[in-house]
Design a protein around this motif. Structure first.
Motif, PDB file in Angstrom:
ATOM      1  N   MET A  27      -7.636   7.294 -11.230  1.00  0.00           N
ATOM      2  CA  MET A  27      -6.694   6.625 -12.118  1.00  0.00           C
ATOM      3  C   MET A  27      -5.647   5.869 -11.320  1.00  0.00           C
ATOM      4  SD  MET A  27      -3.361   6.980 -13.446  1.00  0.00           S
ATOM      5  CE  MET A  27      -2.980   8.704 -13.156  1.00  0.00           C
ATOM      6  N   LEU A  28      -5.110   6.511 -10.285  1.00  0.00           N
ATOM      7  CA  LEU A  28      -4.115   5.844  -9.460  1.00  0.00           C
ATOM      8  C   LEU A  28      -4.715   4.666  -8.702  1.00  0.00           C
ATOM      9  CD1 LEU A  28      -2.056   8.835  -8.006  1.00  0.00           C
ATOM     10  CD2 LEU A  28      -1.495   7.343  -9.930  1.00  0.00           C
ATOM     11  N   ALA A  29      -5.960   4.818  -8.242  1.00  0.00           N
ATOM     12  CA  ALA A  29      -6.620   3.726  -7.526  1.00  0.00           C
ATOM     13  C   ALA A  29      -6.822   2.519  -8.444  1.00  0.00           C
ATOM     14  CB  ALA A  29      -7.956   4.196  -6.968  1.00  0.00           C
ATOM     15  N   ALA A  30      -7.150   2.774  -9.708  1.00  0.00           N
ATOM     16  CA  ALA A  30      -7.335   1.675 -10.657  1.00  0.00           C
ATOM     17  C   ALA A  30      -6.031   0.909 -10.845  1.00  0.00           C
ATOM     18  CB  ALA A  30      -7.826   2.213 -11.994  1.00  0.00           C
ATOM     19  N   GLY A  31      -4.922   1.610 -10.875  1.00  0.00           N
ATOM     20  CA  GLY A  31      -3.635   0.951 -11.044  1.00  0.00           C
ATOM     21  C   GLY A  31      -3.275   0.055  -9.881  1.00  0.00           C
ATOM     22  N   SER A  32      -3.772   0.393  -8.688  1.00  0.00           N
ATOM     23  CA  SER A  32      -3.446  -0.417  -7.515  1.00  0.00           C
ATOM     24  C   SER A  32      -4.100  -1.795  -7.558  1.00  0.00           C
ATOM     25  CB  SER A  32      -3.886   0.320  -6.243  1.00  0.00           C
ATOM     26  OG  SER A  32      -5.303   0.400  -6.182  1.00  0.00           O
ATOM     27  N   LYS A  33      -5.068  -1.992  -8.449  1.00  0.00           N
ATOM     28  CA  LYS A  33      -5.760  -3.275  -8.568  1.00  0.00           C
ATOM     29  C   LYS A  33      -5.127  -4.195  -9.599  1.00  0.00           C
ATOM     30  CE  LYS A  33     -10.159  -1.068  -7.332  1.00  0.00           C
ATOM     31  NZ  LYS A  33     -11.535  -0.750  -7.784  1.00  0.00           N
ATOM     32  N   ALA A  34      -4.044  -3.769 -10.205  1.00  0.00           N
ATOM     33  CA  ALA A  34      -3.395  -4.578 -11.227  1.00  0.00           C
ATOM     34  C   ALA A  34      -2.849  -5.867 -10.630  1.00  0.00           C
ATOM     35  CB  ALA A  34      -2.266  -3.789 -11.876  1.00  0.00           C
ATOM     36  N   PRO A  35      -2.819  -6.957 -11.398  1.00  0.00           N
ATOM     37  CA  PRO A  35      -2.229  -8.209 -10.907  1.00  0.00           C
ATOM     38  C   PRO A  35      -0.768  -8.010 -10.545  1.00  0.00           C
ATOM     39  CG  PRO A  35      -3.460  -8.573 -12.925  1.00  0.00           C
ATOM     40  CD  PRO A  35      -3.355  -7.088 -12.760  1.00  0.00           C
ATOM     41  N   PRO A  36      -0.230  -8.790  -9.622  1.00  0.00           N
ATOM     42  CA  PRO A  36       1.195  -8.673  -9.289  1.00  0.00           C
ATOM     43  C   PRO A  36       2.058  -9.081 -10.466  1.00  0.00           C
ATOM     44  CG  PRO A  36       0.245 -10.622  -8.272  1.00  0.00           C
ATOM     45  CD  PRO A  36      -0.904  -9.840  -8.849  1.00  0.00           C
ATOM     46  N   LEU A  37       3.292  -8.659 -10.436  1.00  0.00           N
ATOM     47  CA  LEU A  37       4.199  -8.962 -11.536  1.00  0.00           C
ATOM     48  C   LEU A  37       4.426 -10.457 -11.704  1.00  0.00           C
ATOM     49  CD1 LEU A  37       6.874  -6.181 -11.037  1.00  0.00           C
ATOM     50  CD2 LEU A  37       4.956  -6.210 -12.621  1.00  0.00           C
ATOM     51  N   THR A  38       4.230 -11.209 -10.639  1.00  0.00           N
ATOM     52  CA  THR A  38       4.437 -12.652 -10.697  1.00  0.00           C
ATOM     53  C   THR A  38       3.237 -13.384 -11.296  1.00  0.00           C
ATOM     54  OG1 THR A  38       3.634 -12.772  -8.415  1.00  0.00           O
ATOM     55  CG2 THR A  38       6.029 -12.686  -8.749  1.00  0.00           C
ATOM     56  N   ALA A  39       2.149 -12.660 -11.571  1.00  0.00           N
ATOM     57  CA  ALA A  39       0.952 -13.285 -12.134  1.00  0.00           C
ATOM     58  C   ALA A  39       1.228 -13.789 -13.543  1.00  0.00           C
ATOM     59  CB  ALA A  39      -0.204 -12.291 -12.145  1.00  0.00           C
ATOM     60  N   PRO A  40       0.534 -14.838 -13.976  1.00  0.00           N
ATOM     61  CA  PRO A  40       0.681 -15.304 -15.360  1.00  0.00           C
ATOM     62  C   PRO A  40       0.354 -14.175 -16.331  1.00  0.00           C
ATOM     63  CG  PRO A  40      -0.531 -16.903 -14.036  1.00  0.00           C
ATOM     64  CD  PRO A  40      -0.400 -15.672 -13.199  1.00  0.00           C
ATOM     65  N   ILE A  41       1.066 -14.147 -17.450  1.00  0.00           N
ATOM     66  CA  ILE A  41       0.869 -13.066 -18.403  1.00  0.00           C
ATOM     67  C   ILE A  41      -0.564 -13.036 -18.918  1.00  0.00           C
ATOM     68  CG2 ILE A  41       1.652 -14.428 -20.390  1.00  0.00           C
ATOM     69  CD1 ILE A  41       2.225 -10.649 -19.744  1.00  0.00           C
ATOM     70  N   ALA A  42      -1.197 -14.199 -19.044  1.00  0.00           N
ATOM     71  CA  ALA A  42      -2.583 -14.238 -19.522  1.00  0.00           C
ATOM     72  C   ALA A  42      -3.509 -13.511 -18.560  1.00  0.00           C
ATOM     73  CB  ALA A  42      -3.036 -15.682 -19.701  1.00  0.00           C
ATOM     74  N   GLN A  43      -3.251 -13.626 -17.278  1.00  0.00           N
ATOM     75  CA  GLN A  43      -4.076 -12.934 -16.281  1.00  0.00           C
ATOM     76  C   GLN A  43      -3.910 -11.418 -16.402  1.00  0.00           C
ATOM     77  OE1 GLN A  43      -3.442 -14.268 -12.228  1.00  0.00           O
ATOM     78  NE2 GLN A  43      -4.216 -12.345 -11.370  1.00  0.00           N
ATOM     79  N   SER A  44      -2.682 -10.981 -16.564  1.00  0.00           N
ATOM     80  CA  SER A  44      -2.433  -9.548 -16.698  1.00  0.00           C
ATOM     81  C   SER A  44      -3.066  -9.001 -17.976  1.00  0.00           C
ATOM     82  CB  SER A  44      -0.929  -9.280 -16.706  1.00  0.00           C
ATOM     83  OG  SER A  44      -0.353  -9.639 -15.465  1.00  0.00           O
ATOM     84  N   ARG A  45      -2.921  -9.740 -19.065  1.00  0.00           N
ATOM     85  CA  ARG A  45      -3.500  -9.270 -20.321  1.00  0.00           C
ATOM     86  C   ARG A  45      -5.018  -9.182 -20.230  1.00  0.00           C
ATOM     87  NH1 ARG A  45       0.631 -12.765 -24.160  1.00  0.00           N
ATOM     88  NH2 ARG A  45       2.336 -11.214 -24.082  1.00  0.00           N
ATOM     89  N   ALA A  46      -5.629 -10.137 -19.556  1.00  0.00           N
ATOM     90  CA  ALA A  46      -7.084 -10.093 -19.398  1.00  0.00           C
ATOM     91  C   ALA A  46      -7.501  -8.881 -18.583  1.00  0.00           C
ATOM     92  CB  ALA A  46      -7.577 -11.378 -18.744  1.00  0.00           C
ATOM     93  N   PHE A  47      -6.726  -8.557 -17.553  1.00  0.00           N
ATOM     94  CA  PHE A  47      -7.033  -7.414 -16.695  1.00  0.00           C
ATOM     95  C   PHE A  47      -7.011  -6.113 -17.507  1.00  0.00           C
ATOM     96  CE2 PHE A  47      -5.477  -3.869 -14.119  1.00  0.00           C
ATOM     97  CZ  PHE A  47      -6.401  -3.848 -13.084  1.00  0.00           C
TER      98      PHE A  47
END
Length: 358
Positions: free
Chosen positions: A63-83
């Motif tokens: 679970m923690l390893a999966a979180g490390s693959k999240a887009p950076p906070l500076t990424a476009p919101i659409a990219q984060s939502r897709a992730f």
């Protein structure tokens, strides 16, 4: 989007990995206690709880390893939502195999929703009952797939209709847009159901929004629902011991600054002392709250807030149930294979079955 203290949020699971932006491993060579009560300690190894299930022990590092693959906070919101949508879509697919349901989209009072029904049909005792789900996701993401993750097992186990609301979120919208949407849906459902037959629940941001929505109903002189559930987020800001200790237990060290509601884009410009933001600040509002189920885990950074919220409700004379799972992290029940997740689903279904009007 400028959010310097906002951690990575995994579909309602706020992974403490994101706190690395501001985390400080302020370790010292020897333990001690400062005048203000702060405790310092040298670096230490903290074993995973031996009271949690073997399945949870095996899943925790993944679970923690999966979180490390999240887009950076500076990424476009659409990219984060897709992730996060990819992660939640996978979870929802796994849940459908365990808890067969029928799902359809429906617009209620101009607000988009996903309606989840048990494949075997709604139980006779629930024919005149309905649950509203408010998904997690830091008021940033979690719509649709995240809502299904929170709705499918409850609809399946409880054999009850669940409506997951696609409420407006940041960074495009700000407080009180989400409360507006929930109230619109609730008003529409009041034309079909008695207040005592309606339950509302949510996780993380959804747990906070559940409390905010009830405070809004009371302020607008609407009847309150029959019961609510605030999971991994509740009546107050994310403070207390767990806001510091949980990141440590989740392998990220102690943060210099803990996450607060006003760090989230949705609450930019909101007054954190407003009882419609933090209902726990108003004993008068809390005295009018319905029976409340509160769920958290010992590795949840929101645990202290949830426990404190239960205390505030108890002082106000509100019937409550508080369930804390050992070794469990924020929104642990988003993954259905854990024994602890199954227990949380059963607890939730039984609570609403007991509390909602017959």
């Amino acid at each position: 989007m400028h959010a310097p203290r906002l951690p990575r949020i995994l579909s309602g699971i706020v992974l403490c990995a994101g706190l690395s932006v501001t985390a400080a491993l302020a370790q010292t060579s020897s333990p001690g206690v400062q005048a203000d009560g702060s405790v310092t300690s040298p670096a230490a190894t903290v074993p995973y709880s031996d009271l949690a299930s073997p399945e949870a022990r095996a899943f925790f590092p993944k679970m923690l390893a999966a979180g490390s693959k999240a887009p950076p906070l500076t990424a476009p919101i659409a990219q984060s939502r897709a992730f996060y949508d990819r992660i939640n879509s996978d979870r929802a697919a796994r849940m459908k195999k365990l808890y067969p349901v029928k799902i359809h989209a429906e617009t209620i009072a101009g607000v988009g929703t996903d309606v989840v029904l048990p494949a075997q049909g709604v139980a006779a005792e629930n024919a005149h009952r309905v649950l509203i789900n408010l998904h997690g996701g830091g008021f940033l993401w979690g719509a649709h797939s995240g809502g299904l993750v929170e709705s499918i097992p409850i609809a399946g186990i409880g054999r009850i209709k669940v409506i997951s609301v696609d409420y407006r979120q940041g960074p495009e919208y700000s407080f009180p847009a989400a409360s507006d949407d929930v109230e619109a849906v609730y008003r529409a459902l009041l034309k079909q159901y008695k207040p005592a037959e309606i339950g509302i629940y949510g996780c993380s941001a959804g747990g906070i929004l559940t409390a905010e929505a009830v405070a809004r109903f009371i302020t607008d002189k609407l009847p309150v629902p029959g019961a609510i559930g605030t999971f991994c987020g509740s009546l107050t800001d994310l403070s207390g011991d767990s806001s510091y200790v949980a990141p440590l237990l989740n392998g990220q060290g102690v943060p210099r600054q803990r996450l607060g509601l006003t760090d989230l884009p949705y609450f930019h410009g909101a007054n954190p002392q407003d009882p419609l933001v933090q209902p726990g600040l108003s004993p008068a509002l809390l005295a009018k709250f319905p029976p409340t189920l509160l769920i958290t885990g010992t590795r949840d950074m929101a645990m202290s807030s949830v426990v404190h919220s239960q205390q505030l409700l108890d002082r106000a004379g509100v019937p409550t149930e508080l369930h804390v799972w050992e070794g469990m992290w924020h929104s642990f029940f988003s993954d259905p294979e854990l024994p602890e997740s199954r227990e949380a689903y059963v607890v939730t279904a039984r609570f609403f079955n007991r509390m909602l009007g017959h």
